[in-house]
Design a protein around this motif. Structure first.
Motif, mmCIF file in Angstrom:
data_model
loop_
_atom_site.group_PDB
_atom_site.id
_atom_site.type_symbol
_atom_site.label_atom_id
_atom_site.label_comp_id
_atom_site.label_asym_id
_atom_site.label_seq_id
_atom_site.Cartn_x
_atom_site.Cartn_y
_atom_site.Cartn_z
ATOM 1 N N VAL A 28 42.504 57.921 76.714
ATOM 2 C CA VAL A 28 43.313 58.848 77.507
ATOM 3 C C VAL A 28 44.034 59.913 76.686
ATOM 4 N N HIS A 29 44.230 59.684 75.412
ATOM 5 C CA HIS A 29 44.945 60.582 74.509
ATOM 6 C C HIS A 29 46.299 60.998 75.084
ATOM 7 N N ALA A 30 47.102 59.990 75.406
ATOM 8 C CA ALA A 30 48.440 60.221 75.948
ATOM 9 C C ALA A 30 49.375 60.672 74.824
ATOM 10 N N LYS A 31 49.926 61.841 74.988
ATOM 11 C CA LYS A 31 50.813 62.428 73.975
ATOM 12 C C LYS A 31 52.046 61.550 73.701
ATOM 13 N N PRO A 32 52.704 60.992 74.719
ATOM 14 C CA PRO A 32 53.870 60.135 74.419
ATOM 15 C C PRO A 32 53.501 58.898 73.591
ATOM 16 N N LEU A 33 52.321 58.350 73.840
ATOM 17 C CA LEU A 33 51.884 57.183 73.073
ATOM 18 C C LEU A 33 51.628 57.569 71.617
ATOM 19 N N SER A 34 51.017 58.715 71.401
ATOM 20 C CA SER A 34 50.804 59.202 70.039
ATOM 21 C C SER A 34 52.125 59.482 69.339
ATOM 22 N N SER A 35 53.075 60.024 70.073
ATOM 23 C CA SER A 35 54.387 60.326 69.497
ATOM 24 C C SER A 35 55.146 59.066 69.092
ATOM 25 N N LEU A 36 54.879 57.969 69.758
ATOM 26 C CA LEU A 36 55.519 56.703 69.428
ATOM 27 C C LEU A 36 54.775 55.992 68.297
ATOM 28 N N LEU A 37 53.454 55.929 68.399
ATOM 29 C CA LEU A 37 52.674 55.143 67.451
ATOM 30 C C LEU A 37 52.502 55.823 66.099
ATOM 31 N N GLY A 38 52.473 57.148 66.062
ATOM 32 C CA GLY A 38 52.299 57.861 64.794
ATOM 33 C C GLY A 38 53.397 57.551 63.790
ATOM 34 N N PRO A 39 54.656 57.765 64.157
ATOM 35 C CA PRO A 39 55.734 57.426 63.225
ATOM 36 C C PRO A 39 55.831 55.923 62.918
ATOM 37 N N LEU A 40 55.500 55.086 63.893
ATOM 38 C CA LEU A 40 55.503 53.644 63.653
ATOM 39 C C LEU A 40 54.473 53.287 62.588
ATOM 40 N N HIS A 41 53.289 53.865 62.702
ATOM 41 C CA HIS A 41 52.234 53.601 61.725
ATOM 42 C C HIS A 41 52.643 54.120 60.341
ATOM 43 N N GLY A 42 53.214 55.316 60.287
ATOM 44 C CA GLY A 42 53.647 55.873 59.011
ATOM 45 C C GLY A 42 54.732 55.041 58.352
ATOM 46 N N THR A 43 55.658 54.554 59.143
ATOM 47 C CA THR A 43 56.732 53.711 58.610
ATOM 48 C C THR A 43 56.176 52.389 58.091
ATOM 49 N N ALA A 44 55.263 51.793 58.844
ATOM 50 C CA ALA A 44 54.646 50.533 58.399
ATOM 51 C C ALA A 44 53.877 50.743 57.096
ATOM 52 N N TYR A 45 53.211 51.876 56.969
ATOM 53 C CA TYR A 45 52.471 52.210 55.751
ATOM 54 C C TYR A 45 53.426 52.272 54.558
ATOM 55 N N LEU A 46 54.567 52.928 54.728
ATOM 56 C CA LEU A 46 55.542 53.025 53.646
ATOM 57 C C LEU A 46 56.181 51.674 53.325
ATOM 58 N N VAL A 47 56.397 50.843 54.348
ATOM 59 C CA VAL A 47 56.947 49.504 54.130
ATOM 60 C C VAL A 47 55.972 48.659 53.315
ATOM 61 N N VAL A 48 54.683 48.775 53.607
ATOM 62 C CA VAL A 48 53.672 48.021 52.862
ATOM 63 C C VAL A 48 53.681 48.442 51.393
ATOM 64 N N ILE A 49 53.758 49.735 51.133
ATOM 65 C CA ILE A 49 53.781 50.214 49.748
ATOM 66 C C ILE A 49 55.032 49.705 49.034
ATOM 67 N N ALA A 50 56.184 49.817 49.676
ATOM 68 C CA ALA A 50 57.431 49.358 49.062
ATOM 69 C C ALA A 50 57.423 47.849 48.838
#
Length: 111
Positions: A28-50
């Motif tokens: 569906v490419h829902a913009k609100p879902l992308s807006s929520l999941l994008g930063p969540l994924h980026g934060t998880a990526y940085l947490v894994v590195i740290a």
């Protein structure tokens, strides 16, 4: 909370958020879902590195002895191996790769 536990949580969130982002993109490419999941994924990526940088010495690192030939390993004896740290930088599945390497290293008998 230990670094390994933080790494497990971060790796799970990183992988799950990537799957959800891709499913959203393919359906569906829902913009609100992308807006929520994008930063969540980026934060998880940085947490894994740290969390990978905070890991204690594992069996994947070389233990030091008093001989001169192993003096170069003394600086890496208290940190995870370089290969483990590089795996953390792989987007999406880096946390899972690090967990696999850490668990495999901890399963090996110590000399």
């Amino acid at each position: 909370m230990s670094a390994v536990r933080v790494l497990r949580i971060g790796a799970g969130v990183e992988a799950a958020s990537l799957v959800l982002l891709l499913l959203n993109l393919l359906t569906v490419h829902a913009k609100p879902l992308s807006s929520l999941l994008g930063p969540l994924h980026g934060t998880a990526y940085l947490v894994v590195i740290a969390a990978t940088w905070m890991l204690p010495a594992t069996a994947s690192t070389t233990s030091t002895t008093s001989t001169a030939s192993t003096a170069s390993t003394a600086s890496t004896a208290s940190t995870p191996s370089t290969g483990t740290r590089w795996r953390a930088l792989v987007p999406g599945i880096g946390g899972l790769l690090v967990l696999r390497r850490v668990e495999k290293a901890s399963a090996r008998p110590n000399p």
